[in-house]
Design an enzyme around this catalytic site. Sequence first.
Site, short mmCIF file in Angstrom:
data_model
loop_
_atom_site.label_atom_id
_atom_site.label_comp_id
_atom_site.label_asym_id
_atom_site.label_seq_id
_atom_site.Cartn_x
_atom_site.Cartn_y
_atom_site.Cartn_z
N ASP A 66 0.81 -1.23 0.00
CA ASP A 66 0.00 0.00 0.00
C ASP A 66 0.84 1.27 0.00
O ASP A 66 0.46 2.29 0.58
CB ASP A 66 -0.96 0.02 1.21
CG ASP A 66 -1.89 -1.17 1.21
OD1 ASP A 66 -2.28 -1.61 0.12
OD2 ASP A 66 -2.21 -1.67 2.31
N LYS A 87 1.77 2.19 -5.09
CA LYS A 87 2.28 1.62 -6.34
C LYS A 87 1.33 1.89 -7.51
O LYS A 87 1.76 2.21 -8.61
CB LYS A 87 2.49 0.10 -6.19
CG LYS A 87 3.50 -0.27 -5.13
CD LYS A 87 3.60 -1.77 -4.92
CE LYS A 87 2.35 -2.41 -4.35
NZ LYS A 87 2.06 -2.06 -2.95
N GLY A 119 -4.57 -4.26 -3.80
CA GLY A 119 -5.56 -3.21 -4.06
C GLY A 119 -4.79 -1.98 -4.46
O GLY A 119 -4.17 -1.35 -3.61
N HIS A 120 -4.75 -1.67 -5.74
CA HIS A 120 -3.95 -0.55 -6.25
C HIS A 120 -4.88 0.57 -6.69
O HIS A 120 -5.68 0.40 -7.60
CB HIS A 120 -3.06 -1.01 -7.42
CG HIS A 120 -2.04 -2.01 -6.99
ND1 HIS A 120 -1.13 -2.58 -7.84
CD2 HIS A 120 -1.76 -2.54 -5.77
CE1 HIS A 120 -0.35 -3.41 -7.18
NE2 HIS A 120 -0.73 -3.42 -5.92
N GLN A 145 1.87 -6.04 -3.26
CA GLN A 145 2.33 -6.17 -1.87
C GLN A 145 3.65 -5.38 -1.68
O GLN A 145 3.87 -4.41 -2.38
CB GLN A 145 2.52 -7.64 -1.48
CG GLN A 145 1.22 -8.41 -1.32
CD GLN A 145 0.60 -8.86 -2.63
OE1 GLN A 145 1.26 -9.48 -3.43
NE2 GLN A 145 -0.66 -8.58 -2.85
P1 GDP Z 1 -0.81 0.37 -3.52
O1 GDP Z 1 -1.41 -0.89 -3.05
O2 GDP Z 1 0.67 0.44 -3.30
O3 GDP Z 1 -1.17 0.70 -4.94
O4 GDP Z 1 -1.43 1.53 -2.61
P2 GDP Z 1 -3.00 1.71 -2.23
O5 GDP Z 1 -3.71 2.16 -3.43
O6 GDP Z 1 -3.50 0.50 -1.54
O7 GDP Z 1 -2.89 2.84 -1.12
C1 GDP Z 1 -2.35 4.08 -1.39
C2 GDP Z 1 -3.41 5.15 -1.11
O8 GDP Z 1 -2.81 6.42 -1.11
C3 GDP Z 1 -4.49 5.24 -2.17
O9 GDP Z 1 -5.69 5.63 -1.56
C4 GDP Z 1 -3.98 6.32 -3.12
O10 GDP Z 1 -5.03 6.98 -3.83
C5 GDP Z 1 -3.35 7.25 -2.14
N1 GDP Z 1 -2.21 8.02 -2.62
C6 GDP Z 1 -1.21 7.67 -3.46
N2 GDP Z 1 -0.27 8.63 -3.54
C7 GDP Z 1 -0.71 9.62 -2.72
C8 GDP Z 1 -0.14 10.87 -2.31
O11 GDP Z 1 0.93 11.28 -2.71
N3 GDP Z 1 -0.86 11.61 -1.40
C9 GDP Z 1 -2.06 11.19 -0.90
N4 GDP Z 1 -2.68 11.95 -0.03
N5 GDP Z 1 -2.60 10.01 -1.25
C10 GDP Z 1 -1.92 9.24 -2.13
P1 IMO Z 2 -0.95 -4.12 -2.25
O1 IMO Z 2 -0.51 -4.68 -3.58
C1 IMO Z 2 -0.92 -4.59 2.08
C2 IMO Z 2 -1.16 -8.66 3.67
C3 IMO Z 2 -2.44 -9.07 4.37
C4 IMO Z 2 -1.87 -10.03 5.40
C5 IMO Z 2 -0.75 -10.72 4.62
C6 IMO Z 2 -1.15 -12.07 4.03
O2 IMO Z 2 -2.24 -3.41 -2.30
O3 IMO Z 2 0.15 -3.37 -1.62
P2 IMO Z 2 -2.68 -12.75 1.96
O4 IMO Z 2 -4.12 -12.52 1.68
O5 IMO Z 2 -1.75 -12.21 0.92
O6 IMO Z 2 -2.36 -14.20 2.27
O7 IMO Z 2 -2.39 -11.95 3.33
O8 IMO Z 2 -0.39 -9.85 3.57
N1 IMO Z 2 -1.35 -8.13 2.29
C7 IMO Z 2 -1.24 -6.85 1.96
N2 IMO Z 2 -0.99 -5.76 2.72
N3 IMO Z 2 -1.03 -4.45 0.74
C8 IMO Z 2 -1.24 -5.53 -0.05
O9 IMO Z 2 -1.26 -5.46 -1.39
C9 IMO Z 2 -1.39 -6.79 0.56
N4 IMO Z 2 -1.63 -8.04 0.10
C10 IMO Z 2 -1.59 -8.85 1.17
O10 IMO Z 2 -3.07 -7.98 4.97
O11 IMO Z 2 -1.27 -9.31 6.45
MG MG Z 3 -2.95 -1.54 -1.79
#
Ligand code: GDP
Ligand code: IMO
Ligand code: MG
Length: 427
Positions: free
Chosen positions: A13, A16, A40-41, A223
């Site tokens: 998270d 990415k 979840g991207h 991840q």
């Molecule tokens: P990922 O799994 O690495 O793609 O990250 P996620 O999407 O799960 O979580 C990142 C969160 O931060 C999302 O809600 C994005 O919309 C948000 N986000 C990404 N870059 C920025 C930033 O520079 N500032 C803020 N405030 N939010 C951001």
């Molecule tokens: P993105 O790509 C954050 C975590 C789960 C749990 C552990 C194992 O959005 O960064 P799983 O279902 O993979 O067997 O769970 O890994 N986890 C993540 N945490 N971002 C993710 O993906 C994750 N995918 C799995 O919360 O702790």
């Molecule tokens: Mg994510």
Amino acid sequence: MSSTAIVGAQWGDEGKGKLIDYLAGHADVVVRAQGGNNAGHTVVVGDNKYTFHLMPSGVLYEGTLNIIGNGVVFDPEGFLHEVDKLKSKNVKISTIKIDERAHMIFPYHKRIDELEEEARKEQEIGTTRRGIGPCYMDKIERSGIRVGELLDLEKLEASIYYQVERKNKLLEKIYNADGFDPKKIFETYCQYSAHLKEYITDTTILLHEALESGKKVLFEGAQGTLLDIDLGTYPYVTSSHPTSAGFCTGAGVGPNSFDEILGVVKAYTTRVGKGPFPTEQDNETGDAIRKKGHEYGSTTGRPRRCGWLDGVMLKYAKRINGLTGISLMLMDVLDQFDEIQICTAYELDGEETSYFPASLSALAKCEPVYEKLKGWKTDITGITKYDDLPEEAKTYIRKVEEIVGIPVKMVSVGPDRNQTIVRETMI
Ligand code: GDP
Ligand code: IMO
Ligand code: MG
């Protein structure tokens, strides 16, 4: 620069999705190589917000080729749901191809994931319950069913009947739970086959051709490094290799395929699920980060645990991945603080160390050693040039570079594509 690997450097998270979407505007191919719809991207474009789980984050650009590589565990139901959602928003999705070697997730994988978590009680990992671990177990055990079998229904039927019989024994005898009807599963997967045929191919051929002809390829990590099955905070990890090496086995390319390996780093730290977290701020600071950063899981909606940036972890991530640079995300979330802390070392059993420990019990005992920096207390969300950032923000960035020993090449100051400061062109 023709090929860039994008790796999460923390516990996932890191932003990415936002970064991939930004870079995909200049790329020809985007490849996912591990994980599944546990990811979840989030991608924000103007008023529209998209959350991709299996879908590579380049699908919003017409003309990009999006590959789901052999190392991914593929849930057909989840994927088709994502396609439908995008279509319902009238999004014209670009070409997607799924590797025939990718292993498929079945309903029994999800059920076993749930039952295992329940059985672990307080020791639960906190999985996303998407069946990721159980599917990788079958793959490693060499009994898994691969996407390519959707093109050979006779073989698929035999495989499903064989597997369901085994899984039902496990469900009934070990977990005291109901089994599955193989006929029903087969019928459902026949329907998936009809919908998915057009996407299935040997994606390594497409990828090799792209790399050989100098096309711009983005490898999209899911991840993060500390969730790696080997090098992460085991057992509180996922079941794949979110590290740069995972791109090699998960997409079928050699380690010399990357011109750049960019670590995606949140300007602070978060994690979902269980396990030690040395810089965690289970207090007002953590709450303030969660509030401003909307730190709730994009896949499960769970509140993310929040804390200060951990330099020890980042140095470890640099070494494991061979990072050549950092993209520092969510900098704007720190706008609010008078003082910002950054962990430069751990204290373990009375000694200071800058190495990330292999043992989880050692990690649980680590006390972070912090350096305190002055906050910038300015809204940076509208800044587009590095030079325009407040001096204190630049000091923070320089501190990150000094600790990790690689340059911060991009800075993100908001979720939108436009809120991205580029210091060095990546692709
Ligand atoms: P990922 O799994 O690495 O793609 O990250 P996620 O999407 O799960 O979580 C990142 C969160 O931060 C999302 O809600 C994005 O919309 C948000 N986000 C990404 N870059 C920025 C930033 O520079 N500032 C803020 N405030 N939010 C951001
Ligand atoms: P993105 O790509 C954050 C975590 C789960 C749990 C552990 C194992 O959005 O960064 P799983 O279902 O993979 O067997 O769970 O890994 N986890 C993540 N945490 N971002 C993710 O993906 C994750 N995918 C799995 O919360 O702790
Ligand atoms: Mg994510």
